[in-house]
Design a protein around this motif. Structure first.
Motif, PDB file in Angstrom:
ATOM      1  N   PHE A 122       0.831  -1.190   0.000  1.00  0.00           N
ATOM      2  CA  PHE A 122       0.000   0.000   0.000  1.00  0.00           C
ATOM      3  C   PHE A 122       0.872   1.248   0.000  1.00  0.00           C
ATOM      4  N   ASP A 123       0.309   2.316  -0.539  1.00  0.00           N
ATOM      5  CA  ASP A 123       0.926   3.633  -0.487  1.00  0.00           C
ATOM      6  C   ASP A 123       0.176   4.475   0.540  1.00  0.00           C
ATOM      7  N   ILE A 124       0.888   5.374   1.188  1.00  0.00           N
ATOM      8  CA  ILE A 124       0.277   6.327   2.108  1.00  0.00           C
ATOM      9  C   ILE A 124       0.485   7.726   1.536  1.00  0.00           C
ATOM     10  N   ASN A 125      -0.591   8.371   1.143  1.00  0.00           N
ATOM     11  CA  ASN A 125      -0.497   9.725   0.593  1.00  0.00           C
ATOM     12  C   ASN A 125      -0.224  10.713   1.718  1.00  0.00           C
ATOM     13  N   LEU A 126       0.942  11.316   1.674  1.00  0.00           N
ATOM     14  CA  LEU A 126       1.373  12.182   2.770  1.00  0.00           C
ATOM     15  C   LEU A 126       0.822  13.591   2.684  1.00  0.00           C
ATOM     16  N   ASN A 127       0.084  13.904   1.614  1.00  0.00           N
ATOM     17  CA  ASN A 127      -0.475  15.257   1.526  1.00  0.00           C
ATOM     18  C   ASN A 127      -1.547  15.499   2.591  1.00  0.00           C
ATOM     19  N   LYS A 128      -1.985  14.427   3.251  1.00  0.00           N
ATOM     20  CA  LYS A 128      -2.906  14.593   4.371  1.00  0.00           C
ATOM     21  C   LYS A 128      -2.195  15.251   5.550  1.00  0.00           C
ATOM     22  N   TYR A 129      -0.861  15.046   5.591  1.00  0.00           N
ATOM     23  CA  TYR A 129      -0.082  15.575   6.702  1.00  0.00           C
ATOM     24  C   TYR A 129       0.876  16.684   6.265  1.00  0.00           C
ATOM     25  N   LEU A 130       1.295  16.657   4.994  1.00  0.00           N
ATOM     26  CA  LEU A 130       2.214  17.660   4.458  1.00  0.00           C
ATOM     27  C   LEU A 130       1.513  18.439   3.358  1.00  0.00           C
ATOM     28  N   LYS A 131       1.404  19.740   3.501  1.00  0.00           N
ATOM     29  CA  LYS A 131       0.717  20.561   2.513  1.00  0.00           C
ATOM     30  C   LYS A 131       1.563  20.685   1.253  1.00  0.00           C
ATOM     31  N   SER A 132       0.974  20.278   0.114  1.00  0.00           N
ATOM     32  CA  SER A 132       1.669  20.372  -1.168  1.00  0.00           C
ATOM     33  C   SER A 132       0.636  20.602  -2.256  1.00  0.00           C
ATOM     34  N   SER A 133       0.766  21.709  -2.991  1.00  0.00           N
ATOM     35  CA  SER A 133      -0.238  22.075  -3.990  1.00  0.00           C
ATOM     36  C   SER A 133       0.062  21.512  -5.369  1.00  0.00           C
ATOM     37  N   PHE A 134       1.329  21.207  -5.656  1.00  0.00           N
ATOM     38  CA  PHE A 134       1.696  20.774  -7.004  1.00  0.00           C
ATOM     39  C   PHE A 134       1.921  19.271  -7.102  1.00  0.00           C
ATOM     40  N   THR A 135       2.579  18.685  -6.098  1.00  0.00           N
ATOM     41  CA  THR A 135       2.839  17.248  -6.093  1.00  0.00           C
ATOM     42  C   THR A 135       2.256  16.615  -4.837  1.00  0.00           C
ATOM     43  N   ILE A 136       2.114  15.280  -4.864  1.00  0.00           N
ATOM     44  CA  ILE A 136       1.625  14.525  -3.722  1.00  0.00           C
ATOM     45  C   ILE A 136       2.726  13.568  -3.272  1.00  0.00           C
ATOM     46  N   PRO A 137       3.404  13.840  -2.163  1.00  0.00           N
ATOM     47  CA  PRO A 137       4.410  12.906  -1.660  1.00  0.00           C
ATOM     48  C   PRO A 137       3.730  11.663  -1.077  1.00  0.00           C
ATOM     49  N   PHE A 138       4.392  10.520  -1.196  1.00  0.00           N
ATOM     50  CA  PHE A 138       3.800   9.302  -0.641  1.00  0.00           C
ATOM     51  C   PHE A 138       4.883   8.363  -0.129  1.00  0.00           C
ATOM     52  N   LEU A 139       4.469   7.517   0.811  1.00  0.00           N
ATOM     53  CA  LEU A 139       5.301   6.451   1.364  1.00  0.00           C
ATOM     54  C   LEU A 139       4.754   5.133   0.832  1.00  0.00           C
ATOM     55  N   THR A 140       5.628   4.226   0.375  1.00  0.00           N
ATOM     56  CA  THR A 140       5.174   2.949  -0.155  1.00  0.00           C
ATOM     57  C   THR A 140       5.794   1.792   0.617  1.00  0.00           C
ATOM     58  N   LEU A 141       4.981   0.783   0.952  1.00  0.00           N
ATOM     59  CA  LEU A 141       5.416  -0.416   1.665  1.00  0.00           C
ATOM     60  C   LEU A 141       4.847  -1.639   0.960  1.00  0.00           C
TER      61      LEU A 141
END
Length: 209
Positions: A122-141
């Motif tokens: 699964f990926d965890i979309n970090l934009n829920k915790y980190l504000k980003s208007s252009f890209t969406i950072p994510f963690l993958t496991l």
């Protein structure tokens, strides 16, 4: 020279889509906003993504094998019900040629390690915790089942090397999403086949519900 060619090809494939996306930024943003609109309170969907990357052997794997291109595909499930998680089932192929030093020391004409792997993660979309208007950072496991096969020439050499092996591996990494285009790096721990990788993937919606 082989590694240099691989890196040049990969960098071209990596940045060419980014340039295209940036040129068409305004249109894509409008389309993205339209897609987000839904009559349902918790929209969901299935997505397919195809990927390309560079796999760099690590630890024991780096002693006998060199860097290679890797190909992959993934089916994902995404929904506001499980946000910020995205569940994915993936497949990957890579073929690592033997390193020149290892082949010379062991008097080998050829060595190739082919790995097919199937993973669930699964990926965890970090934009829920980190504000980003252009890209969406994510963690993958991911948990992977790897099927490795070695081709050795001459066949009588390296009797202590397993020709076929199946094992479980674990992968984790970080990346960012640019609309439907992902760039991410991962580390896979898998006994004699551990590696680092830099990968890209393009996401296509299949079903929305």
């Amino acid at each position: 020279m082989k590694l240099l060619r691989l890196i040049i090809i990969f960098l071209f494939l990596l940045f060419f889509p980014v340039i295209l996306c940036s040129q068409d930024e305004g249109t894509v943003k409008i389309d993205s906003l339209r897609k987000l609109k839904s009559d349902k309170l918790e929209p969901s969907g299935l997505f397919f993504s195809a990927g390309l990357g560079i796999d760099i052997p690590f630890l024991n794997f780096s002693d006998n094998s060199s860097t290679s291109l890797c190909l992959g595909a993934r089916v994902e499930y995404s929904s506001l019900k499980i946000y910020p998680f995205v569940i994915g089932l993936s497949y990957q192929y890579q073929g690592n040629e033997g390193s020149d030093d290892f082949k010379t020391i062991n008097l080998l004409n050829g060595l190739k390690t082919t790995i097919h792997s199937v993973g669930l993660g699964f990926d965890i979309n970090l934009n829920k915790y980190l504000k980003s208007s252009f890209t969406i950072p994510f963690l993958t496991l991911e948990v992977k089942y790897l099927m490795a096969q070695r081709e050795i020439n001459p066949e009588t050499a390296l009797q202590d090397f397993l020709r076929k092996e199946s094992l479980i591996g674990f992968s984790g990494g970080l990346g960012f999403t640019l609309y439907v285009f992902d760039i991410y790096g991962t580390y896979t721990h898998a006994k004699n086949y551990s590696s680092f990788a830099v990968r890209t993937r393009f996401r296509i919606p299949i079903i929305k519900f």
